[in-house]
Design a protein around this motif. Structure first.
Motif, PDB file in Angstrom:
ATOM      1  N   SER A 111       6.772  57.121  17.830  1.00  0.00           N
ATOM      2  CA  SER A 111       5.314  57.003  17.856  1.00  0.00           C
ATOM      3  C   SER A 111       4.665  55.708  17.713  1.00  0.00           C
ATOM      4  N   ARG A 143      -9.218  68.485  21.429  1.00  0.00           N
ATOM      5  CA  ARG A 143      -7.834  68.195  21.972  1.00  0.00           C
ATOM      6  C   ARG A 143      -7.109  67.663  20.805  1.00  0.00           C
ATOM      7  N   PRO A 144      -6.479  68.362  19.942  1.00  0.00           N
ATOM      8  CA  PRO A 144      -6.047  67.751  18.530  1.00  0.00           C
ATOM      9  C   PRO A 144      -5.250  66.571  18.770  1.00  0.00           C
ATOM     10  N   TRP A 145      -4.057  66.707  19.708  1.00  0.00           N
ATOM     11  CA  TRP A 145      -3.110  65.558  19.619  1.00  0.00           C
ATOM     12  C   TRP A 145      -3.659  64.127  20.323  1.00  0.00           C
ATOM     13  N   SER A 156       8.102  59.961  14.262  1.00  0.00           N
ATOM     14  CA  SER A 156       7.112  58.789  13.713  1.00  0.00           C
ATOM     15  C   SER A 156       7.376  57.338  14.284  1.00  0.00           C
ATOM     16  N   LEU A 202      -5.815  62.499  17.755  1.00  0.00           N
ATOM     17  CA  LEU A 202      -5.006  62.015  16.684  1.00  0.00           C
ATOM     18  C   LEU A 202      -4.652  60.656  17.255  1.00  0.00           C
ATOM     19  N   ARG A 203      -4.121  60.737  18.616  1.00  0.00           N
ATOM     20  CA  ARG A 203      -3.538  59.496  19.241  1.00  0.00           C
ATOM     21  C   ARG A 203      -4.710  58.587  19.243  1.00  0.00           C
TER      22      ARG A 203
END
Lengths: 205, 225
Positions: free
Chosen positions: A186, B158-160, A183, B163-164
């Motif tokens: 990120s 494309r979930p990741w 986290s 999310l980004r």
């Protein structure tokens, strides 16, 4: 405090509100699905991970000492003012996480991504001792009772024998530390991406 | 009563909850209920929340199952009397702590919290908190619009990546919104560091509360010794 400009205070308010939105929506939902006495893992890791990312991203845009604690205080106040009845645990966790992140960033002096990752890891890692502290404060449970409960839940979740108590606790702590570090890292990466998207004015900060 | 009185109540009741046991915990719950009846009846609405009772009853129910040696059999369950007593005390502690916060700090309005921050010398923090409270709805809407846009463009496959994109867009939009707020504040020459703090005088109710809490604390100390 005098060094904070209006722009800094607005940014702190906005990131506090962002963390607050997550706490008031997802946090309330998770606390309702998994009551504090039953859950030992999921709620804390998810909420801690997201909170750490938001607060540290806020730090990227207010690069001044104390800004993470201030974001945490704003979020905790929003949680206190929320209509949801049970707030003591989440408020204490939010404040403690922001204090731990701030300590790491303060020691690092000029924070780079490793400081963000370490701060995040410590903040989410706090979830494990938090369980013991809050269970003692709120329910008056002794250390051994909470320890047994954590080990039993961990043994079921990990499929390990309950006699391997220390290994179970170490894995539970390690997962939290890894989630927190990811986290924090990120937050650094996303902060860069946001700054690039906003243009050179933000990149200069 | 002024906001200081409500803050004093929470600051007094929270540690008392941790220190009290057995009958003293029950008496503390009564003191809190009396405070609620006199100064904050709205705060007692917490007692009507099913979620609140679910938490309290969970503590009572889990005690006999998790604590102590089982000495009673009830159908398929083997329960412990010691655990039941411990569960009751846990529930009592959770009850009094929740009331301490709900009747005290929970009674303060946003403007009162901002005023308290101002009086404590944290002027910008009061401004930031007020701003955050007023923008909760706007930010929630911004996040929802972003999520719907990503969904309609097929980004959720494309979930990741989704999310980004979601996080970057939400934070970037929030920061763009910041510029509008800062411009509005600058146009009014607003500076939280220089604006005068709101007055927050003590009232008679604060004095009565202090006397009552001191009296109860005295009785508690004498009773325990």
């Amino acid at each position: 405090m005098k060094s904070y400009t209006v722009r800094d205070w607005v940014t702190i308010g906005l990131f506090g509100a962002l963390w607050g939105v997550v706490e008031l929506t997802l946090g309330s939902l998770l606390h309702a699905i998994y009551p504090p006495l039953a859950d030992t893992f999921l709620t804390g890791v998810v909420m801690g991970g997201i909170g750490v990312a938001v607060a540290l991203m806020g730090r990227r845009f207010v690069p001044k000492r104390g800004s993470v604690i201030l974001i945490g205080v704003v979020t905790a106040t929003l949680r206190l003012l929320s209509v949801s009845g049970v707030v003591v645990g989440p408020v204490a966790a939010i404040l403690m996480e922001s204090v731990l992140m701030e300590i790491v960033l303060w020691i690092a002096h000029v924070p780079r991504w490793p400081a963000f990752a370490l701060g995040g890891a410590l903040a989410v890692g706090w979830n494990l001792p938090h369980k013991f502290v809050m269970m003692r404060l709120i329910y008056g449970k002794d250390f051994l009772t909470v320890y047994n409960k954590v080990v039993q839940d961990g043994s079921q979740a990990l499929g390990l024998d309950a006699s391997l108590a220390l290994l179970i606790l170490a894995i539970l702590l390690l997962v939290r530390l890894v989630v927190g570090a990811i986290s924090g890292w990120s937050a650094w990466q996303l902060g860069d991406a946001v700054a690039r998207r906003l243009g050179p004015r933000e990149g200069d900060r | 009563m002024s906001p200081w009185g409500y803050l004093l109540f929470t600051a007094w009741a929270a540690p008392m909850t941790i220190l009290c046991k057995g009958q003293w915990l029950a008496s503390l719950a009564l003191v809190e209920a009396a405070f609620g009846l006199v100064w904050n009846r709205r705060g007692l609405r917490l007692l009507g929340h099913p979620r609140f009772w679910a938490l309290i009853l969970t503590a009572v129910a889990l005690g006999p199952l998790l604590i102590g040696e089982p000495d009673v059999t009830l159908g398929p369950l083997r329960l412990s009397q010691e655990g039941f007593t411990a569960g009751l005390e846990m529930a009592g502690r959770a009850f009094t702590l929740a009331l301490a916060f709900n009747l005290g700090v929970g009674a303060l309005s946003l403007s009162e919290i901002v005023a308290v921050f101002d009086r404590l010398g944290l002027r910008g923090l009061g401004f930031a908190t007020g701003l955050a409270m007023n923008l909760l709805g706007t930010l929630q809407e911004m996040a929802t619009v972003t999520l719907q846009t990503i969904r309609l463009r097929g980004g959720l496959r494309r979930p990741w990546m989704a999310l980004r994109l979601f996080l970057i867009t939400t934070v970037a939009n929030t920061l763009r919104y910041r510029d509008e707020i800062v411009s509005a504040a600058s146009a009014r020459a607003f500076d939280p560091n220089k604006s005068p703090a709101l007055p927050l005088p003590l009232r008679w109710g604060d004095l009565w509360l202090t006397v009552a809490l001191a009296g109860y604390t005295g009785v508690l100390i004498m009773g325990r010794s």
